[in-house]
Design a protein around this motif. Sequence first.
Motif, PDB file in Angstrom:
ATOM      1  N   SER A   1     -17.407  12.249   9.823  1.00 28.04           N
ATOM      2  CA  SER A   1     -18.540  11.337   9.631  1.00 28.04           C
ATOM      3  C   SER A   1     -18.989  10.785  10.989  1.00 28.04           C
ATOM      4  N   ARG A   2     -20.100  10.072  10.977  1.00 30.44           N
ATOM      5  CA  ARG A   2     -20.552   9.362  12.179  1.00 30.44           C
ATOM      6  C   ARG A   2     -19.720   8.106  12.391  1.00 30.44           C
ATOM      7  N   PHE A   3     -19.717   7.594  13.613  1.00 25.46           N
ATOM      8  CA  PHE A   3     -19.084   6.307  13.938  1.00 25.46           C
ATOM      9  C   PHE A   3     -17.627   6.255  13.464  1.00 25.46           C
ATOM     10  N   SER A   4     -16.851   7.254  13.847  1.00 24.99           N
ATOM     11  CA  SER A   4     -15.485   7.370  13.313  1.00 24.99           C
ATOM     12  C   SER A   4     -14.475   6.448  13.994  1.00 24.99           C
ATOM     13  N   GLU A   5     -14.805   5.904  15.176  1.00 27.17           N
ATOM     14  CA  GLU A   5     -13.796   5.177  15.963  1.00 27.17           C
ATOM     15  C   GLU A   5     -13.218   3.970  15.220  1.00 27.17           C
ATOM     16  N   ILE A   6     -14.107   3.162  14.607  1.00 28.06           N
ATOM     17  CA  ILE A   6     -13.634   1.960  13.901  1.00 28.06           C
ATOM     18  C   ILE A   6     -12.727   2.361  12.743  1.00 28.06           C
ATOM     19  N   ARG A   7     -13.179   3.336  11.964  1.00 30.39           N
ATOM     20  CA  ARG A   7     -12.394   3.796  10.814  1.00 30.39           C
ATOM     21  C   ARG A   7     -11.034   4.336  11.265  1.00 30.39           C
ATOM     22  N   LEU A   8     -11.007   5.113  12.349  1.00 32.52           N
ATOM     23  CA  LEU A   8      -9.741   5.679  12.853  1.00 32.52           C
ATOM     24  C   LEU A   8      -8.790   4.578  13.295  1.00 32.52           C
ATOM     25  N   ALA A   9      -9.318   3.529  13.920  1.00 32.01           N
ATOM     26  CA  ALA A   9      -8.474   2.398  14.350  1.00 32.01           C
ATOM     27  C   ALA A   9      -7.867   1.695  13.135  1.00 32.01           C
ATOM     28  N   GLU A  10      -8.666   1.558  12.060  1.00 33.97           N
ATOM     29  CA  GLU A  10      -8.165   0.920  10.833  1.00 33.97           C
ATOM     30  C   GLU A  10      -7.063   1.766  10.188  1.00 33.97           C
ATOM     31  N   ILE A  11      -7.267   3.076  10.163  1.00 29.92           N
ATOM     32  CA  ILE A  11      -6.250   3.974   9.583  1.00 29.92           C
ATOM     33  C   ILE A  11      -4.964   3.901  10.397  1.00 29.92           C
ATOM     34  N   ARG A  12      -5.114   3.844  11.726  1.00 25.55           N
ATOM     35  CA  ARG A  12      -3.925   3.759  12.588  1.00 25.55           C
ATOM     36  C   ARG A  12      -3.125   2.481  12.297  1.00 25.55           C
ATOM     37  N   LYS A  13      -3.841   1.356  12.095  1.00 30.48           N
ATOM     38  CA  LYS A  13      -3.165   0.090  11.756  1.00 30.48           C
ATOM     39  C   LYS A  13      -2.414   0.212  10.431  1.00 30.48           C
ATOM     40  N   MET A  14      -3.093   0.789   9.442  1.00 32.88           N
ATOM     41  CA  MET A  14      -2.451   0.985   8.132  1.00 32.88           C
ATOM     42  C   MET A  14      -1.197   1.842   8.266  1.00 32.88           C
ATOM     43  N   GLU A  15      -1.316   2.904   9.034  1.00 32.60           N
ATOM     44  CA  GLU A  15      -0.196   3.830   9.200  1.00 32.60           C
ATOM     45  C   GLU A  15       0.986   3.135   9.869  1.00 32.60           C
ATOM     46  N   GLU A  16       0.707   2.360  10.908  1.00 34.49           N
ATOM     47  CA  GLU A  16       1.781   1.626  11.607  1.00 34.49           C
ATOM     48  C   GLU A  16       2.445   0.640  10.655  1.00 34.49           C
ATOM     49  N   SER A  17       1.625  -0.066   9.879  1.00 34.75           N
ATOM     50  CA  SER A  17       2.158  -1.033   8.910  1.00 34.75           C
ATOM     51  C   SER A  17       3.010  -0.321   7.856  1.00 34.75           C
ATOM     52  N   ALA A  18       2.516   0.822   7.343  1.00 36.94           N
ATOM     53  CA  ALA A  18       3.247   1.577   6.312  1.00 36.94           C
ATOM     54  C   ALA A  18       4.575   2.093   6.849  1.00 36.94           C
ATOM     55  N   MET A  19       4.569   2.615   8.079  1.00 38.94           N
ATOM     56  CA  MET A  19       5.818   3.134   8.663  1.00 38.94           C
ATOM     57  C   MET A  19       6.845   2.014   8.820  1.00 38.94           C
ATOM     58  N   ALA A  20       6.394   0.833   9.267  1.00 35.49           N
ATOM     59  CA  ALA A  20       7.309  -0.317   9.431  1.00 35.49           C
ATOM     60  C   ALA A  20       7.878  -0.743   8.083  1.00 35.49           C
ATOM     61  N   ILE A  21       7.026  -0.772   7.053  1.00 35.73           N
ATOM     62  CA  ILE A  21       7.473  -1.160   5.699  1.00 35.73           C
ATOM     63  C   ILE A  21       8.496  -0.165   5.168  1.00 35.73           C
ATOM     64  N   LEU A  22       8.222   1.131   5.346  1.00 35.10           N
ATOM     65  CA  LEU A  22       9.144   2.154   4.840  1.00 35.10           C
ATOM     66  C   LEU A  22      10.483   2.106   5.573  1.00 35.10           C
ATOM     67  N   GLU A  23      10.448   1.834   6.873  1.00 35.46           N
ATOM     68  CA  GLU A  23      11.700   1.741   7.641  1.00 35.46           C
ATOM     69  C   GLU A  23      12.511   0.513   7.254  1.00 35.46           C
ATOM     70  N   SER A  24      11.817  -0.560   6.826  1.00 33.91           N
ATOM     71  CA  SER A  24      12.527  -1.808   6.487  1.00 33.91           C
ATOM     72  C   SER A  24      13.216  -1.751   5.132  1.00 33.91           C
ATOM     73  N   LYS A  25      12.930  -0.700   4.352  1.00 32.74           N
ATOM     74  CA  LYS A  25      13.565  -0.473   3.034  1.00 32.74           C
ATOM     75  C   LYS A  25      13.296  -1.602   2.036  1.00 32.74           C
ATOM     76  N   VAL A  26      12.185  -2.314   2.180  1.00 30.90           N
ATOM     77  CA  VAL A  26      11.855  -3.370   1.212  1.00 30.90           C
ATOM     78  C   VAL A  26      11.467  -2.733  -0.115  1.00 30.90           C
ATOM     79  N   PRO A  27      11.601  -3.492  -1.242  1.00 27.84           N
ATOM     80  CA  PRO A  27      11.231  -2.925  -2.546  1.00 27.84           C
ATOM     81  C   PRO A  27       9.744  -2.604  -2.621  1.00 27.84           C
TER      82      PRO A  27
END
Length: 451
Positions: free
Chosen positions: A367-393
């Motif tokens: 799509s056009r203007f992908s930079e903002i969307r890519l930055a948001e996905i990267r934040k989500m991914e970092e948050s998800a990886m941290a959550i999965l590593e922490s083994k929270v329910p």
Amino acid sequence: MSHKNMEMHIPKDVKIILDCLKNNEYESYIVGGSVRDCIIGTNLPKDYDITTNALPEEIIRLFEKTVPTGIEHGTITVMINGAGYEVTTYRIDGKYLDSRRPECVTFVLNLKEDLARRDFTVNAMAFNEKNGLIDYFGGMEDLKNKTIRAVGEPNKRFQEDALRMLRAIRFAASLDFNIEEKTLEAIKSNSHLILNVSNERIRDEICKMMVCNNTTKALRTLKDTKLLEFILPELQVAVGFNQQNPHHDKDIFEHILAVVEKCPPNLNVRLAGLLHDIAKPNCFTIDKEGIGHFYGHDKKGVIISKQILRRLKFDNQSINKISTLVKEHMNVLSKPTDASVKRLINRVGVDLVPDLFTLQRADALGSRFSEIRLAEIRKMEESAMAILESKVPLSIKDLAINGEDIISEFSLKPGKEIGVMLKFLLDKVLEHPELNNKEKLLAIISYEYKK
């Protein structure tokens, strides 16, 4: 026609079969795709098919362990060291039924007749160590010129078996070849015959196209030959559909191709990329400013995706995974909180989360203007990886209590209410993981239940 000096790698087990047939006064050759791939030399063939003038019962007699996998068509699977190799008697095909399968086969003693019934020149070559490469139909020349050409009369080849039209497109895309003009014209004029082919066979070809070297080339050729409107009419509607939206500089079909191209060759992710915007034409609206919107296309897309995948006889597990990716592809969180990311992981499933981020990234890049969307996905991914590593329910099964605990504690009867309570508790625990012990959870239920 014959290249006597040509050498080719033949695996030891295949050589055992060829030598056994030769020592018993029979002709035998490796044939078809294995010869093509050996000559191209990029990858060694996965399968080696063998053709011979020995009749099926003679093949069975010569080898210790055989399986009559396609004996009615002259094919016997010979087992050598635990691996199976298809050995087929030279044959010609009788009349074809409904552009799908021959009514009967006739065994012949002549290799040329056998090769003449095959689909494309690059698949109609044979090789053995004694005679070298046998090439009656110019397969070597077409390999050199990167051309997919039907053997003999192309209309006849496609009327015999209409699946060959999809195979031509798949070979051209995976090998980065071009389809010869008469062969391409024959595909266009016979495209309607694909309706005679079983959905399972069509599905298998689509799957191979979706993970080949140049999937977008395959999809474009499907469109250009009119095959797309017969096998994926829902996608045909997207062709040339102007999105009238500043975030998109492509029509829906071209956007879908761009997304598929940005996906790695993972079948479920690429199929989700193919289907992620399948419902956009159904959900198109224009606002007062003349800007196009597609509200609800993700949810409607799940319904259409499931219909397509069921029609093509995909298994339930694949359907669930692909439709989940389609459903969630729009859920890019601009300000991801731990709880919102946990809910996303819970909805999608731990194993599928990386595939979702991969699809979302591909969607942004297409799509056009992908930079903002890519930055948001990267934040989500970092948050998800941290959550999965922490083994929270993250799901009901991770809670410190189960339905039986609630039934026992409060003398309740099993029923839907128990599931509602567990979902309520999970929502609390996603926000506050420290609540996840048995006493605290039962106290919450007790408090809510008494209200």
